[in-house]
Design a protein around this motif. Structure first.
Motif, PDB file in Angstrom:
ATOM      1  N   UNK A 121     -55.507 -10.077-103.406  1.00 36.87           N
ATOM      2  CA  UNK A 121     -56.375 -10.137-102.191  1.00 36.87           C
ATOM      3  C   UNK A 121     -57.819 -10.234-102.694  1.00 36.87           C
ATOM      4  N   UNK A 122     -58.152  -9.420-103.690  1.00 38.24           N
ATOM      5  CA  UNK A 122     -59.632  -8.880-104.038  1.00 38.24           C
ATOM      6  C   UNK A 122     -60.258 -10.433-104.470  1.00 38.24           C
ATOM      7  N   UNK A 123     -59.359 -11.255-105.421  1.00 30.51           N
ATOM      8  CA  UNK A 123     -60.081 -12.335-105.741  1.00 30.51           C
ATOM      9  C   UNK A 123     -60.035 -13.365-104.701  1.00 30.51           C
ATOM     10  N   UNK A 124     -59.246 -13.571-103.570  1.00 35.98           N
ATOM     11  CA  UNK A 124     -58.974 -14.565-102.704  1.00 35.98           C
ATOM     12  C   UNK A 124     -60.129 -14.013-101.765  1.00 35.98           C
ATOM     13  N   UNK A 125     -60.497 -13.072-101.529  1.00 40.22           N
ATOM     14  CA  UNK A 125     -61.582 -12.764-100.639  1.00 40.22           C
ATOM     15  C   UNK A 125     -62.881 -12.692-101.276  1.00 40.22           C
ATOM     16  N   UNK A 126     -62.930 -13.380-102.515  1.00 42.47           N
ATOM     17  CA  UNK A 126     -64.401 -13.784-103.084  1.00 42.47           C
ATOM     18  C   UNK A 126     -65.030 -12.498-103.593  1.00 42.47           C
ATOM     19  N   UNK A 127     -64.516 -11.477-103.854  1.00 39.40           N
ATOM     20  CA  UNK A 127     -65.384 -10.445-104.436  1.00 39.40           C
ATOM     21  C   UNK A 127     -65.145 -10.306-106.034  1.00 39.40           C
ATOM     22  N   UNK A 128     -64.817 -11.195-106.713  1.00 40.50           N
ATOM     23  CA  UNK A 128     -64.763 -11.149-108.048  1.00 40.50           C
ATOM     24  C   UNK A 128     -65.507 -12.476-108.786  1.00 40.50           C
ATOM     25  N   UNK A 129     -66.253 -12.314-109.835  1.00 37.48           N
ATOM     26  CA  UNK A 129     -66.863 -13.399-110.460  1.00 37.48           C
ATOM     27  C   UNK A 129     -66.698 -13.354-111.984  1.00 37.48           C
ATOM     28  N   UNK A 130     -66.485 -14.727-112.551  1.00 34.48           N
ATOM     29  CA  UNK A 130     -66.113 -14.996-113.629  1.00 34.48           C
ATOM     30  C   UNK A 130     -67.376 -15.547-114.487  1.00 34.48           C
ATOM     31  N   UNK A 131     -67.968 -14.821-115.316  1.00 34.31           N
ATOM     32  CA  UNK A 131     -69.035 -15.383-116.251  1.00 34.31           C
ATOM     33  C   UNK A 131     -70.144 -15.639-115.135  1.00 34.31           C
ATOM     34  N   UNK A 132     -70.500 -14.649-114.029  1.00 33.18           N
ATOM     35  CA  UNK A 132     -71.391 -14.948-113.231  1.00 33.18           C
ATOM     36  C   UNK A 132     -71.192 -16.127-111.756  1.00 33.18           C
ATOM     37  N   UNK A 133     -69.819 -16.559-112.082  1.00 30.31           N
ATOM     38  CA  UNK A 133     -69.698 -17.429-110.897  1.00 30.31           C
ATOM     39  C   UNK A 133     -68.619 -16.860-109.853  1.00 30.31           C
ATOM     40  N   UNK A 134     -68.447 -16.925-108.660  1.00 26.52           N
ATOM     41  CA  UNK A 134     -67.611 -16.408-107.902  1.00 26.52           C
ATOM     42  C   UNK A 134     -66.215 -17.346-108.044  1.00 26.52           C
ATOM     43  N   UNK A 135     -65.085 -16.727-108.089  1.00 29.33           N
ATOM     44  CA  UNK A 135     -63.919 -17.300-108.432  1.00 29.33           C
ATOM     45  C   UNK A 135     -63.010 -16.772-107.438  1.00 29.33           C
ATOM     46  N   UNK A 136     -62.289 -17.904-106.670  1.00 32.02           N
ATOM     47  CA  UNK A 136     -61.237 -16.899-105.509  1.00 32.02           C
ATOM     48  C   UNK A 136     -59.911 -17.805-105.863  1.00 32.02           C
ATOM     49  N   UNK A 137     -59.594 -17.962-107.178  1.00 26.81           N
ATOM     50  CA  UNK A 137     -58.301 -18.567-107.407  1.00 26.81           C
ATOM     51  C   UNK A 137     -57.601 -17.631-108.442  1.00 26.81           C
ATOM     52  N   UNK A 138     -56.514 -16.894-107.794  1.00 27.04           N
ATOM     53  CA  UNK A 138     -55.816 -16.014-108.739  1.00 27.04           C
ATOM     54  C   UNK A 138     -55.399 -16.299-110.001  1.00 27.04           C
ATOM     55  N   UNK A 139     -54.936 -17.514-109.991  1.00 29.24           N
ATOM     56  CA  UNK A 139     -54.123 -17.979-111.075  1.00 29.24           C
ATOM     57  C   UNK A 139     -55.122 -18.380-112.005  1.00 29.24           C
ATOM     58  N   UNK A 140     -56.583 -18.567-112.026  1.00 32.36           N
ATOM     59  CA  UNK A 140     -57.690 -18.796-112.979  1.00 32.36           C
ATOM     60  C   UNK A 140     -57.434 -18.303-114.191  1.00 32.36           C
ATOM     61  N   UNK A 141     -57.176 -19.122-115.284  1.00 29.70           N
ATOM     62  CA  UNK A 141     -56.734 -18.611-116.637  1.00 29.70           C
ATOM     63  C   UNK A 141     -57.846 -18.226-117.497  1.00 29.70           C
ATOM     64  N   UNK A 142     -57.827 -17.160-117.961  1.00 28.93           N
ATOM     65  CA  UNK A 142     -59.188 -16.416-118.726  1.00 28.93           C
ATOM     66  C   UNK A 142     -58.748 -16.557-120.250  1.00 28.93           C
ATOM     67  N   UNK A 143     -60.013 -16.619-120.662  1.00 33.18           N
ATOM     68  CA  UNK A 143     -60.078 -16.775-122.296  1.00 33.18           C
ATOM     69  C   UNK A 143     -60.727 -15.816-122.992  1.00 33.18           C
ATOM     70  N   UNK A 144     -60.662 -15.596-124.441  1.00 36.05           N
ATOM     71  CA  UNK A 144     -61.427 -14.431-124.902  1.00 36.05           C
ATOM     72  C   UNK A 144     -62.953 -14.656-124.697  1.00 36.05           C
ATOM     73  N   UNK A 145     -63.492 -13.549-124.535  1.00 38.16           N
ATOM     74  CA  UNK A 145     -65.004 -13.815-124.216  1.00 38.16           C
ATOM     75  C   UNK A 145     -65.438 -13.717-122.580  1.00 38.16           C
ATOM     76  N   UNK A 146     -64.580 -14.053-121.756  1.00 34.22           N
ATOM     77  CA  UNK A 146     -64.990 -14.114-120.369  1.00 34.22           C
ATOM     78  C   UNK A 146     -65.270 -12.847-119.758  1.00 34.22           C
ATOM     79  N   UNK A 147     -66.279 -12.892-118.884  1.00 32.67           N
ATOM     80  CA  UNK A 147     -66.639 -11.482-118.192  1.00 32.67           C
ATOM     81  C   UNK A 147     -65.912 -11.648-117.225  1.00 32.67           C
TER      82      UNK A 147
END
Length: 211
Positions: A121-147
């Protein structure tokens, strides 16, 4: 896509063990799994006395258990399995690592939410950013080094503060780091199967999908 909104404790009872789908409440409340140690439904008590499960039944239950822990539908889970099967290495381990690398799971593992459902829900409601960019896809795949960070307007959310301050909060895993004050975490390295505290026999899932 429809999502299950019924009593989550029924899912735990169906699998015969705690899946911790309610977060901190699973640690503090008397769990229905402990009170009624049989599957839900009219024939639940009778099923306890049934004969030994077939190999297929064991494989199916293992798949359903893992799928429900991570909150995925069948199509999502099957697609992730096919991705894991196409990667070099052991398919079962690749599958678990791919599940753990989802954005919603990493937010949960960092302790920002009490459950994966809240993290989604937190991701869907656009509360989370990955490497400075907002991501609203819960299935977004992260890699080593991602913030992974909460956006500036979301850092003081009550559910995040309650989760980080909870005494029942699981310890942070070795492959993740977190700055609680800034609400910023990082994927330090790619996880291995040994880094993931998941009681599952992923080989049974591989056998089921390989039929």
């Amino acid at each position: 896509m429809a999502r299950y909104t019924g009593p989550v404790c029924k899912r735990c009872r169906r699998e015969g063990q705690k899946l911790f789908l309610k977060g901190a409440k699973c640690y503090t409340e008397k769990c229905p799994v402990e009170r009624r140690q049989y599957p839900p439904g009219h024939h639940g008590p009778a099923s306890v006395r049934r004969r030994k499960q077939s190999d297929y039944a064991m494989q199916l239950r293992e798949k359903q258990k893992v799928k429900r822990i991570y909150g995925l539908h069948e199509k999502q889970f099957r697609n992730l399995f096919e991705y894991a099967a196409g990667r070099p290495g052991v398919t079962g381990e690749n599958l678990i690592i791919a599940l753990e690398s989802r954005l919603d799971n990493v937010v949960f593992r960092m302790g920002m939410t009490a459950s994966r459902r809240q993290a989604r829900q937190l991701v869907r409601h656009r509360h989370v950013a990955v490497n400075g960019s907002t991501v609203d896809i819960p299935s977004y795949r992260l890699s080593a080094g991602d913030e992974v960070a909460l956006r500036s307007k979301s850092r003081d959310l009550d559910l995040v503060a309650a989760s980080l301050e909870a005494r029942t909060r699981p310890p942070l895993l070795d492959w993740l780091s977190l700055d609680e004050k800034k609400r910023v975490g990082r994927v330090v390295r790619a996880p291995t199967r040994g880094d993931i505290p998941l009681a599952a026999q992923e080989q049974l899932i591989v056998e089921l999908y390989s039929k």
